[in-house]
Design a protein around this motif. Structure first.
Motif, PDB file in Angstrom:
ATOM      1  N   TRP A  67      32.008  -1.848  87.906  1.00  0.00           N
ATOM      2  CA  TRP A  67      31.963  -0.811  86.870  1.00  0.00           C
ATOM      3  C   TRP A  67      32.023  -1.185  85.497  1.00  0.00           C
ATOM      4  O   TRP A  67      32.537  -0.899  84.615  1.00  0.00           O
ATOM      5  CB  TRP A  67      33.307   0.137  87.362  1.00  0.00           C
ATOM      6  CG  TRP A  67      33.250   0.727  88.553  1.00  0.00           C
ATOM      7  CD1 TRP A  67      33.908   0.483  89.586  1.00  0.00           C
ATOM      8  CD2 TRP A  67      32.304   1.674  88.968  1.00  0.00           C
ATOM      9  NE1 TRP A  67      33.676   1.017  90.597  1.00  0.00           N
ATOM     10  CE2 TRP A  67      32.618   2.145  90.353  1.00  0.00           C
ATOM     11  CE3 TRP A  67      31.261   2.642  88.239  1.00  0.00           C
ATOM     12  CZ2 TRP A  67      32.006   3.016  91.049  1.00  0.00           C
ATOM     13  CZ3 TRP A  67      30.776   3.416  89.027  1.00  0.00           C
ATOM     14  CH2 TRP A  67      31.171   3.750  90.368  1.00  0.00           C
ATOM     15  N   ARG A  68      31.585  -2.712  85.461  1.00  0.00           N
ATOM     16  CA  ARG A  68      31.401  -3.175  84.030  1.00  0.00           C
ATOM     17  C   ARG A  68      29.717  -2.943  83.496  1.00  0.00           C
ATOM     18  O   ARG A  68      28.982  -2.965  84.309  1.00  0.00           O
ATOM     19  CB  ARG A  68      31.642  -4.775  84.110  1.00  0.00           C
ATOM     20  CG  ARG A  68      33.053  -5.084  84.497  1.00  0.00           C
ATOM     21  CD  ARG A  68      33.136  -6.746  84.294  1.00  0.00           C
ATOM     22  NE  ARG A  68      32.214  -7.296  85.210  1.00  0.00           N
ATOM     23  CZ  ARG A  68      32.112  -8.579  84.795  1.00  0.00           C
ATOM     24  NH1 ARG A  68      32.940  -9.416  84.041  1.00  0.00           N
ATOM     25  NH2 ARG A  68      31.293  -9.342  85.493  1.00  0.00           N
ATOM     26  N   VAL A  69      29.714  -2.742  82.145  1.00  0.00           N
ATOM     27  CA  VAL A  69      28.652  -2.492  81.368  1.00  0.00           C
ATOM     28  C   VAL A  69      28.176  -3.749  80.630  1.00  0.00           C
ATOM     29  O   VAL A  69      29.250  -4.363  79.786  1.00  0.00           O
ATOM     30  CB  VAL A  69      28.516  -1.256  80.710  1.00  0.00           C
ATOM     31  CG1 VAL A  69      27.228  -1.207  79.910  1.00  0.00           C
ATOM     32  CG2 VAL A  69      28.725  -0.066  81.494  1.00  0.00           C
ATOM     33  N   THR A  76      29.969   5.403  77.951  1.00  0.00           N
ATOM     34  CA  THR A  76      28.924   4.729  77.920  1.00  0.00           C
ATOM     35  C   THR A  76      27.615   4.934  77.274  1.00  0.00           C
ATOM     36  O   THR A  76      26.759   3.946  76.785  1.00  0.00           O
ATOM     37  CB  THR A  76      28.699   4.180  79.500  1.00  0.00           C
ATOM     38  OG1 THR A  76      29.846   3.780  80.237  1.00  0.00           O
ATOM     39  CG2 THR A  76      27.445   3.287  79.782  1.00  0.00           C
ATOM     40  N   ARG A  77      27.206   6.118  77.375  1.00  0.00           N
ATOM     41  CA  ARG A  77      25.886   6.709  76.804  1.00  0.00           C
ATOM     42  C   ARG A  77      26.083   6.486  75.509  1.00  0.00           C
ATOM     43  O   ARG A  77      24.988   6.396  74.664  1.00  0.00           O
ATOM     44  CB  ARG A  77      25.769   8.075  77.142  1.00  0.00           C
ATOM     45  CG  ARG A  77      26.621   9.099  76.483  1.00  0.00           C
ATOM     46  CD  ARG A  77      26.129  10.432  77.125  1.00  0.00           C
ATOM     47  NE  ARG A  77      27.110  11.423  76.701  1.00  0.00           N
ATOM     48  CZ  ARG A  77      27.978  12.013  77.100  1.00  0.00           C
ATOM     49  NH1 ARG A  77      28.515  11.604  78.184  1.00  0.00           N
ATOM     50  NH2 ARG A  77      28.945  12.910  76.794  1.00  0.00           N
ATOM     51  N   THR A 112      32.191  -4.564  79.172  1.00  0.00           N
ATOM     52  CA  THR A 112      33.050  -3.368  78.943  1.00  0.00           C
ATOM     53  C   THR A 112      33.297  -2.689  80.218  1.00  0.00           C
ATOM     54  O   THR A 112      31.948  -2.515  80.633  1.00  0.00           O
ATOM     55  CB  THR A 112      32.743  -2.883  77.531  1.00  0.00           C
ATOM     56  OG1 THR A 112      33.773  -2.087  77.213  1.00  0.00           O
ATOM     57  CG2 THR A 112      31.592  -1.881  77.631  1.00  0.00           C
ATOM     58  N   GLU A 141      32.791   0.431  82.343  1.00  0.00           N
ATOM     59  CA  GLU A 141      32.169   1.884  82.217  1.00  0.00           C
ATOM     60  C   GLU A 141      32.948   3.094  82.044  1.00  0.00           C
ATOM     61  O   GLU A 141      34.023   3.150  82.338  1.00  0.00           O
ATOM     62  CB  GLU A 141      31.371   1.871  83.508  1.00  0.00           C
ATOM     63  CG  GLU A 141      30.391   3.090  83.633  1.00  0.00           C
ATOM     64  CD  GLU A 141      30.934   4.268  84.351  1.00  0.00           C
ATOM     65  OE1 GLU A 141      30.196   5.210  84.805  1.00  0.00           O
ATOM     66  OE2 GLU A 141      32.086   4.391  84.831  1.00  0.00           O
ATOM     67  N   SER A 142      32.679   4.197  81.111  1.00  0.00           N
ATOM     68  CA  SER A 142      33.199   4.990  80.795  1.00  0.00           C
ATOM     69  C   SER A 142      32.386   6.408  80.885  1.00  0.00           C
ATOM     70  O   SER A 142      31.103   6.227  80.382  1.00  0.00           O
ATOM     71  CB  SER A 142      33.728   4.959  79.581  1.00  0.00           C
ATOM     72  OG  SER A 142      34.404   6.289  79.050  1.00  0.00           O
ATOM     73  N   ARG A 143      32.866   7.502  81.578  1.00  0.00           N
ATOM     74  CA  ARG A 143      32.114   8.605  81.622  1.00  0.00           C
ATOM     75  C   ARG A 143      32.905   9.745  80.872  1.00  0.00           C
ATOM     76  O   ARG A 143      32.948  11.051  81.111  1.00  0.00           O
ATOM     77  CB  ARG A 143      31.865   9.037  83.038  1.00  0.00           C
ATOM     78  CG  ARG A 143      31.291   8.081  83.592  1.00  0.00           C
ATOM     79  CD  ARG A 143      30.646   8.699  85.323  1.00  0.00           C
ATOM     80  NE  ARG A 143      30.370   7.542  85.905  1.00  0.00           N
ATOM     81  CZ  ARG A 143      29.529   7.457  87.065  1.00  0.00           C
ATOM     82  NH1 ARG A 143      29.327   8.723  87.609  1.00  0.00           N
ATOM     83  NH2 ARG A 143      29.154   6.446  87.536  1.00  0.00           N
ATOM     84  N   LEU A 167      27.501   3.679  73.892  1.00  0.00           N
ATOM     85  CA  LEU A 167      27.755   2.250  73.414  1.00  0.00           C
ATOM     86  C   LEU A 167      26.552   1.711  72.708  1.00  0.00           C
ATOM     87  O   LEU A 167      26.865   0.914  71.807  1.00  0.00           O
ATOM     88  CB  LEU A 167      28.164   1.478  74.903  1.00  0.00           C
ATOM     89  CG  LEU A 167      29.492   1.782  75.473  1.00  0.00           C
ATOM     90  CD1 LEU A 167      29.460   0.806  76.737  1.00  0.00           C
ATOM     91  CD2 LEU A 167      30.485   1.500  74.436  1.00  0.00           C
TER      92      LEU A 167
END
Length: 222
Positions: free
Chosen positions: A169-171, A200-201, A125, A127-129, A203
């Motif tokens: 930028w994929r997790v 992301t933190r 998925t 990455e999101s900040r 997920l």
């Protein structure tokens, strides 16, 4: 509410504040005496051993909450047919949307403590900040806070590729859930879509959330 997310139905997962415990949750002592009530109307006991006070909510998910009924409604929504957005649920319950968000994070933290059998699937998925305020801090204190390593996703023009390409930028997430649950990865992607890219933190908590939902789904509503 006993603080656990167990059982075969969302209603059982929500539960209610349990009866007065027979022992002290701090030292397991059994010399107890009544010690009035809490500010939230729960009976309070005092341990004759460690001399600490406690209530039925001590050590549970409901500890310190004033609106337990609304909190239980949030849990039922989380493990019901389809979770609502924080804002929609907040309007229905008459609370602030950040209150619903904090309650969800409290429940997700408890979900993370549950061991889940691993299905063996990996899903990627973006990455999101979200809510990190990195760019805000950089704009305010450029000499102290360096620029983040990538632009905000909504600022990218159509067809523009972020530094390092999209693959950078994929997790990767390992999905855990009940053994033998087919299509768990696809269900996770559908489950995640309405939340519009959680940070992301968080997920890992969402993965655990889906795992508990799968347990409830496979065990039925009895």
């Amino acid at each position: 509410m006993d603080g656990s997310i167990e059982g075969g139905a969302p209603a059982r997962a929500a539960g209610a504040v349990p009866a007065m415990p027979r022992g002290c949750p701090h030292c397991c002592g059994v010399r107890l005496q009544r010690w009035g009530v809490t500010g939230r109307g729960l009976a309070r006991l005092r341990c004759g051993g460690c001399r600490r006070t406690f209530s039925p909510a001590t050590g549970t998910l409901a500890a310190g909450l004033r609106r337990r009924a609304a909190f239980e409604a949030v849990i039922r929504d989380m493990f019901g047919a389809g979770p609502s957005s924080c804002r929609r649920l907040a309007r229905r319950l008459g609370v602030h949307h950040m209150t619903v968000w904090r309650w969800r994070i409290r429940v997700l933290a408890r979900c993370l403590r549950r061991p889940m059998p691993v299905e063996g699937g990996i899903v990627f998925t973006r990455e999101s900040r979200k809510a990190s305020r990195e760019w805000v801090r950089h704009a305010r204190w450029p000499g102290i806070c360096p620029a983040p390593p990538r632009p905000r996703w909504y600022t990218l023009a159509r067809g523009e590729v972020p530094p390092g390409g999209w693959a950078a930028w994929r997790v990767a997430l390992r999905l855990g859930g009940p053994s033998g649950a087919p299509g768990l990865q696809a269900r996770f992607e559908r489950f995640l879509a309405p939340f519009r890219g959680p940070a992301t933190r968080y997920l890992a908590g969402y993965v655990a959330w889906l795992g508990v939902r799968e347990v409830l789904r496979l065990h039925g509503s009895d």
